[in-house]
Write a protein that holds these residues in place. Sequence first.
Motif, short mmCIF file in Angstrom:
data_model
loop_
_atom_site.label_atom_id
_atom_site.label_comp_id
_atom_site.label_asym_id
_atom_site.label_seq_id
_atom_site.Cartn_x
_atom_site.Cartn_y
_atom_site.Cartn_z
N VAL A 1 71.15 -12.79 -43.11
CA VAL A 1 70.07 -11.82 -43.29
C VAL A 1 69.31 -11.67 -41.99
O VAL A 1 68.90 -12.66 -41.39
CB VAL A 1 69.11 -12.26 -44.43
N GLY A 2 69.14 -10.44 -41.54
CA GLY A 2 68.38 -10.18 -40.31
C GLY A 2 69.24 -9.76 -39.15
O GLY A 2 68.73 -9.54 -38.06
N GLU A 3 70.52 -9.63 -39.38
CA GLU A 3 71.43 -9.19 -38.30
C GLU A 3 72.34 -8.13 -38.86
O GLU A 3 72.89 -8.27 -39.95
CB GLU A 3 72.24 -10.38 -37.77
N ASP A 4 72.51 -7.05 -38.09
CA ASP A 4 73.32 -5.93 -38.56
C ASP A 4 74.78 -6.27 -38.71
O ASP A 4 75.33 -7.12 -38.03
CB ASP A 4 73.20 -4.74 -37.58
N GLN A 5 75.39 -5.53 -39.64
CA GLN A 5 76.82 -5.66 -39.89
C GLN A 5 77.59 -5.42 -38.60
O GLN A 5 77.31 -4.49 -37.87
CB GLN A 5 77.25 -4.65 -40.95
N GLY A 6 78.53 -6.28 -38.30
CA GLY A 6 79.34 -6.13 -37.10
C GLY A 6 78.72 -6.76 -35.87
O GLY A 6 79.37 -6.92 -34.85
#
Length: 197
Positions: free
Chosen positions: A190-195
């Motif tokens: 949680v807190g970091e974008d996909q990819g």
Amino acid sequence: MSAQGVNKMRRRVLVAVTSVVGAVGAGYAVVPFVVSMNPSARARAAGAPVEADISKLESGALLRVKWRGQPVWVVSRTSEMLEALSDNDPKLIDPASEVPQQPEYCQNPTRSIKPEYLVAIGICTHLGCSPTYRPEFAPQDLGASWKGGFFCPCHGSRFDMAARVYKGAPAPTNMVIPKHTYLNDTTILVGEDQGAA
């Protein structure tokens, strides 16, 4: 044994003991440097990503994690919960999630990366209360149109199982979906974008 042999043996013992003490001391000296590389509590509160282990999350259950000082909910949605989502569309303020309360990759009917998991910030968009998780069908409490979801007891806002707000509620928008990604089948970051992970 000669004096020279005793001195040689004593020297070997002293070298061995000194080496062991030096290795232990070096270990103690390295620990603070390694620990300092971990994000501090202040950094985590400011937004450092947090991991959510969903390996033991049962179907229909809710897991709470804390990110940026806010509750983040991870719900393992059942097939019945997912089927009911499209029935809710005419009853919702923003069924297509057009208001940017979620990352682009979650602007879909389930507001998620994987349909079976909802990841949402557990705060009502009206006045910042924390709604309760009400997965059960309870028409006596919340009306015949209620198919389960989240209910804010402070002012009566209702959200479906995709955290979309019902019409007539004081909350003006859907609940926020934080940026997140899957590190593997059992861990959400949680807190970091996909990819980006």
